[in-house]
Design a protein around this motif. Sequence first.
Motif, PDB file in Angstrom:
ATOM      1  N   LEU A  62      63.637 -18.317  41.239  1.00  0.00           N
ATOM      2  CA  LEU A  62      63.048 -18.414  42.581  1.00  0.00           C
ATOM      3  C   LEU A  62      61.521 -18.382  42.545  1.00  0.00           C
ATOM      4  O   LEU A  62      60.886 -18.443  43.604  1.00  0.00           O
ATOM      5  CB  LEU A  62      63.563 -17.272  43.459  1.00  0.00           C
TER       6      LEU A  62
ATOM      7  N   SER B  71      66.338 -17.672  51.020  1.00  0.00           N
ATOM      8  CA  SER B  71      65.987 -18.446  49.826  1.00  0.00           C
ATOM      9  C   SER B  71      66.891 -19.664  49.659  1.00  0.00           C
ATOM     10  O   SER B  71      66.599 -20.561  48.857  1.00  0.00           O
ATOM     11  CB  SER B  71      66.087 -17.574  48.567  1.00  0.00           C
ATOM     12  N   ILE B  72      67.984 -19.679  50.402  1.00  0.00           N
ATOM     13  CA  ILE B  72      68.900 -20.829  50.341  1.00  0.00           C
ATOM     14  C   ILE B  72      68.329 -21.951  51.194  1.00  0.00           C
ATOM     15  O   ILE B  72      67.758 -21.727  52.263  1.00  0.00           O
ATOM     16  CB  ILE B  72      70.307 -20.430  50.841  1.00  0.00           C
ATOM     17  N   HIS B  73      68.476 -23.162  50.726  1.00  0.00           N
ATOM     18  CA  HIS B  73      67.989 -24.334  51.464  1.00  0.00           C
ATOM     19  C   HIS B  73      68.606 -24.338  52.868  1.00  0.00           C
ATOM     20  O   HIS B  73      69.803 -24.062  53.023  1.00  0.00           O
ATOM     21  CB  HIS B  73      68.385 -25.619  50.712  1.00  0.00           C
TER      22      HIS B  73
ATOM     23  N   ARG C 164      72.487 -23.262  53.965  1.00  0.00           N
ATOM     24  CA  ARG C 164      72.556 -21.834  54.294  1.00  0.00           C
ATOM     25  C   ARG C 164      73.860 -21.467  54.986  1.00  0.00           C
ATOM     26  O   ARG C 164      74.526 -20.480  54.629  1.00  0.00           O
ATOM     27  CB  ARG C 164      71.356 -21.474  55.174  1.00  0.00           C
TER      28      ARG C 164
ATOM     29  N   LEU D 116      68.512 -23.894  46.392  1.00  0.00           N
ATOM     30  CA  LEU D 116      67.591 -22.817  46.732  1.00  0.00           C
ATOM     31  C   LEU D 116      66.190 -23.396  46.873  1.00  0.00           C
ATOM     32  O   LEU D 116      65.864 -24.422  46.268  1.00  0.00           O
ATOM     33  CB  LEU D 116      67.583 -21.737  45.645  1.00  0.00           C
TER      34      LEU D 116
ATOM     35  N   THR E 131      62.357 -22.298  46.155  1.00  0.00           N
ATOM     36  CA  THR E 131      61.562 -21.274  45.493  1.00  0.00           C
ATOM     37  C   THR E 131      60.361 -20.882  46.352  1.00  0.00           C
ATOM     38  O   THR E 131      60.049 -21.538  47.350  1.00  0.00           O
ATOM     39  CB  THR E 131      61.061 -21.772  44.123  1.00  0.00           C
TER      40      THR E 131
END
Length: 402
Positions: free
Chosen positions: A54, A71-73, A77, A100, A102
């Motif tokens: 990340l 942090s998940i796209h 999500r 994800l 970063t």
Amino acid sequence: MTSIPKDPFPEKSRKEDHYLRILRQMESLGKLGHWEFDFINQTIHWSEGVFAILEMDPIEMPISLELGYNSIHPDDREKAKQHMEDVIEKGIPYNLECRLVTKKGAVRTIHSQAELVCDDSGNPIQIVGIFQDITDRTESYIQLKQQELRLSSILQSEPECVKVVSPDGILIEMNPAGLSMIEADTPEDAIGKTVEPLIEPSDLRFYQSIHENALKGIKSSARFRIIGMKGTHRWMESTAVPLTNQKGEITSVLSLTRDISEKVINEEKLIRIKRNQEALINGTSDLIWSIDTNFCLVTANQSFLNVLSFLLQYPAKEGDSVLVKTAGEEFYYKWKEYYERGLSGESFTSYENFISPITLEEEHREVSFNPIRNVDEKITGLACFSKDISSLMRKSKELILN
């Protein structure tokens, strides 16, 4: 002075440090990270591998469930949340692939697997998982699929027949152009069947030769005729090459085949025309020949070749000079002037009266010179025609004397 207490279990501490170092190295090399979530205390733990993927510094921010989900796209999500709910409520295995984002804004694709830990009553108390950065693999797969799609599009639109045949002659794959050539209404009419019944029996050896060459690793081409499923006869020109697997073993034969029926018909017409022309020009005592700009013979009928051979004192052929000095300088320079006039662009006729060196009889000839031009109107040669008018001249003399 205060003394530092000694570690009561120094050997155990060294082993734990050793295993942690190995774990960090494994995570770094494999682009891995492991995570844990405690449902009771609502706490989350990430390994150094997770922070590395990340692009986060573990010192800079506290870890939380919200940080994990954020942090998940955004597009993945909801899928990740729903998957976690299904794992808890339905007891399905945790197996998720998602993207994800970063801290630096890069998008990474990860594959995560986890195990749900429950108490004696079956209530979930913890989930322990691991995920791996598979971005490179995913991008390679996407590029490969895009390449396959482009290749498939090319093959589908290719006007020539493209086919793949197994070593024993079974058709594995053929594009629409090929199916049309063999008059197959659907792919099922041809795929999975042998190719040889489509080949004209008398030409089968030509098809078999390129197929066998390909199985030996040799690229080769051949012409042969086919008979379509609806009875249409076609001339084909095919080039076959071997197809290999990752081990380099030849597994099938790839062929590019084009319909050359019209080309063959035109070639046959040209051959007939050429033979007819040869029969016509060689069946006359008139001399017909053409030269290039260097006074060299390009083509001629047999009558002219006989005369030129006599003058050269050896069999005349294409490429020989038509300016011959053996007949004397006067003859040489007179004909050189004729050729130069014609090659300069002048069309004209000359009347020649001489004693034939072959028959030793008086001959009268009407000789025509006409420039030959290419598509750019540039003079590339000269066409010459010598007509024997001896008989006509003799009759004219007889009429005058009478």
